[in-house]
Design a protein around this motif. Structure first.
Motif, PDB file in Angstrom:
ATOM      1  N   MET A 124       1.173  -1.307  -0.008  1.00  0.00           N
ATOM      2  CA  MET A 124      -0.206   0.432  -0.135  1.00  0.00           C
ATOM      3  C   MET A 124       0.513   1.325  -0.288  1.00  0.00           C
ATOM      4  O   MET A 124       0.790   1.747  -0.981  1.00  0.00           O
ATOM      5  N   ARG A 125       2.330   1.181   0.889  1.00  0.00           N
ATOM      6  CA  ARG A 125       2.635   2.296   0.846  1.00  0.00           C
ATOM      7  C   ARG A 125       3.678   2.953  -0.547  1.00  0.00           C
ATOM      8  O   ARG A 125       3.905   3.730  -0.719  1.00  0.00           O
ATOM      9  N   ALA A 126       4.217   1.612  -1.519  1.00  0.00           N
ATOM     10  CA  ALA A 126       4.365   1.298  -2.420  1.00  0.00           C
ATOM     11  C   ALA A 126       3.439   2.450  -3.409  1.00  0.00           C
ATOM     12  O   ALA A 126       3.665   2.786  -4.011  1.00  0.00           O
ATOM     13  N   LEU A 127       2.559   1.902  -2.967  1.00  0.00           N
ATOM     14  CA  LEU A 127       0.947   2.341  -4.147  1.00  0.00           C
ATOM     15  C   LEU A 127       1.102   3.145  -4.348  1.00  0.00           C
ATOM     16  O   LEU A 127       0.814   4.320  -5.084  1.00  0.00           O
ATOM     17  N   ARG A 128       1.154   4.132  -3.125  1.00  0.00           N
ATOM     18  CA  ARG A 128       0.267   5.828  -2.419  1.00  0.00           C
ATOM     19  C   ARG A 128       2.026   6.251  -3.621  1.00  0.00           C
ATOM     20  O   ARG A 128       1.698   7.296  -3.226  1.00  0.00           O
ATOM     21  N   ARG A 129       3.492   6.227  -3.522  1.00  0.00           N
ATOM     22  CA  ARG A 129       3.655   6.479  -3.658  1.00  0.00           C
ATOM     23  C   ARG A 129       4.881   6.456  -5.221  1.00  0.00           C
ATOM     24  O   ARG A 129       4.369   7.727  -6.230  1.00  0.00           O
ATOM     25  N   VAL A 130       4.082   5.086  -5.672  1.00  0.00           N
ATOM     26  CA  VAL A 130       4.935   4.912  -7.785  1.00  0.00           C
ATOM     27  C   VAL A 130       3.346   4.602  -8.506  1.00  0.00           C
ATOM     28  O   VAL A 130       3.232   4.878  -9.239  1.00  0.00           O
ATOM     29  N   GLY A 131       1.888   4.755  -7.561  1.00  0.00           N
ATOM     30  CA  GLY A 131       1.560   3.977  -8.554  1.00  0.00           C
ATOM     31  C   GLY A 131       1.184   3.268  -8.700  1.00  0.00           C
ATOM     32  O   GLY A 131       2.153   1.766  -8.359  1.00  0.00           O
ATOM     33  N   GLN A 132      -0.013   2.126  -9.707  1.00  0.00           N
ATOM     34  CA  GLN A 132      -0.887   1.415  -9.522  1.00  0.00           C
ATOM     35  C   GLN A 132       0.733   0.430 -10.597  1.00  0.00           C
ATOM     36  O   GLN A 132       1.189  -1.277  -9.890  1.00  0.00           O
ATOM     37  N   ALA A 133       1.015   0.935 -11.639  1.00  0.00           N
ATOM     38  CA  ALA A 133       1.346  -0.378 -12.341  1.00  0.00           C
ATOM     39  C   ALA A 133       2.817  -0.616 -12.143  1.00  0.00           C
ATOM     40  O   ALA A 133       3.881  -1.481 -11.939  1.00  0.00           O
ATOM     41  N   ARG A 134       3.674   0.748 -11.685  1.00  0.00           N
ATOM     42  CA  ARG A 134       4.914   0.265 -10.716  1.00  0.00           C
ATOM     43  C   ARG A 134       5.202  -0.385  -9.769  1.00  0.00           C
ATOM     44  O   ARG A 134       5.452  -1.109  -9.377  1.00  0.00           O
ATOM     45  N   ALA A 135       3.423  -0.431  -8.964  1.00  0.00           N
ATOM     46  CA  ALA A 135       3.299  -1.094  -7.475  1.00  0.00           C
ATOM     47  C   ALA A 135       3.629  -2.458  -8.020  1.00  0.00           C
ATOM     48  O   ALA A 135       4.385  -3.664  -7.569  1.00  0.00           O
ATOM     49  N   ALA A 136       3.168  -3.117  -8.670  1.00  0.00           N
ATOM     50  CA  ALA A 136       3.105  -4.332  -9.880  1.00  0.00           C
ATOM     51  C   ALA A 136       4.064  -4.654  -9.703  1.00  0.00           C
ATOM     52  O   ALA A 136       3.844  -5.923  -9.750  1.00  0.00           O
TER      53      ALA A 136
END
Ligand SMILES: CCCCCCCCCCCCC/C=C/C(=O)SCCNC(=O)CCNC(=O)[C@H](O)C(C)(C)COP(=O)(O)OP(=O)(O)OC[C@H]1O[C@@H](n2cnc3c(N)ncnc32)[C@H](O)[C@@H]1OP(=O)(O)O
Length: 259
Positions: free
Chosen positions: A148-160
């Motif tokens: 979740m913390r990565a998703l907040r920072r980098v967005g869906q594509a890059r967190a995936a």
């Protein structure tokens, strides 16, 4: 830092505290260290003399949770539950600390190590450092809000990409993606982080708190809440055949054979 309990608390500058993960060779995050970090965070939150905190590692940042602790937890759900609750609560304490926090990453920050660093307000990484969420290669997921913390920072594509490919990225890529704030010249991540901390230490304490709260509210809830909701997903993966195979293979230094 021989014999000092990890993490080690020092005070490099007036009003600046430094927390150093110290569990050679890779600063694997153990349950005793988690309990000590909680105690250190409680101490700092109540210390009126401290106005900024730097979190770093001895030689490297951290390779994540101590995998050698995992087989016991895969056989004992009660221990796993206590560990998960302890870790989530600790990361939320760091997230919610009423002080500005800066992570200084040298070497690597992987798995829970990166989850820990992403709880800091600012993140500085050494040029050439590697950052990643490789839990999928253990057959599990980041369990304490790292996704979740990565998703907040980098967005869906890059967190995936981070959680599904599990491949570490360079500090430079992490900066380009918005995962971190600064790339320091080799060997200088701690000094850059301490410089930021000294600047932050001169800001209004109440305004720092208000700005941290406003940032957290922007997303509607603390990252710890979705992490708590994801705990059953983590525990199911962690106790699955693939989760057991991933941990077994890592400790046996073999390639896992997933179903
Ligand atoms: C202060 C504590 C605060 C805690 C706060 C709360 C906790 C927050 C975390 C909550 C997270 C929960 C869910 C998270 C799960 C995870 O983190 S799972 C682990 C994810 N990490 C990895 O998968 C990394 C695995 N390791 C590696 O990829 C490599 O070892 C390396 C780090 C890139 C180093 O490689 P290299 O330089 O080639 O050295 P190695 O020979 O591989 O390793 C040296 C020795 O270190 C041991 N080791 C490495 N990683 C771990 C680990 N995570 N746990 C335990 N031990 C590890 C490795 O086995 C080697 O040991 P020896 O063979 O005995 O020398």
């Amino acid at each position: 830092m021989p014999n000092a309990p990890s993490p080690v608390l020092t005070f490099p500058h007036a009003a600046v505290a430094q927390i150093t993960l110290s569990n050679p060779p890779v600063n694997a995050l153990t349950r005793p260290a988690t309990r000590r970090l909680r105690a250190v965070l409680l101490e700092l939150a109540d210390d009126a003399a401290i106005r900024a905190v730097v979190l770093t590692g001895d030689r490297v940042f951290s390779a994540g949770s101590d995998i050698s602790e995992m087989p016991e937890m895969q056989d004992r759900g009660d221990v796993l539950a206590r560990k998960s609750i302890l870790e989530n609560a600790t990361l939320e304490m760091l997230d919610d600390l009423p002080l500005p926090t800066v992570a200084a990453i040298d070497g690597f920050a992987l798995g829970g190590g990166l989850e820990l660093a992403l709880c800091c307000d600012l993140v500085v990484a050494d040029a050439g450092a590697r950052l990643g969420l490789p839990e999928i290669d253990l057959g599990v997921i980041p369990s304490s809000g790292g996704s979740m913390r990565a998703l907040r920072r980098v967005g869906q594509a890059r967190a995936a990409e981070l959680v599904l490919l599990g491949e570490p990225i360079s500090a430079e890529t992490a900066l380009e993606w918005g995962l971190i704030n600064r790339v320091a010249p080799r060997g200088q991540s701690l000094s850059v982080a301490l410089g930021l901390a000294q600047t932050l230490a001169h800001k209004s304490r109440s305004a720092v708190r208000a700005n941290k709260r406003a940032l957290a509210l922007t997303f509607g809830e603390s990252p710890g809440l979705p992490a708590q909701r994801a705990l059953p997903v983590f525990e199911e993966a962690f106790e699955s055949a693939d989760g057991r195979e991933g941990v077994r293979a890592f400790l046996a230094k073999e390639s896992p054979e997933f179903g």
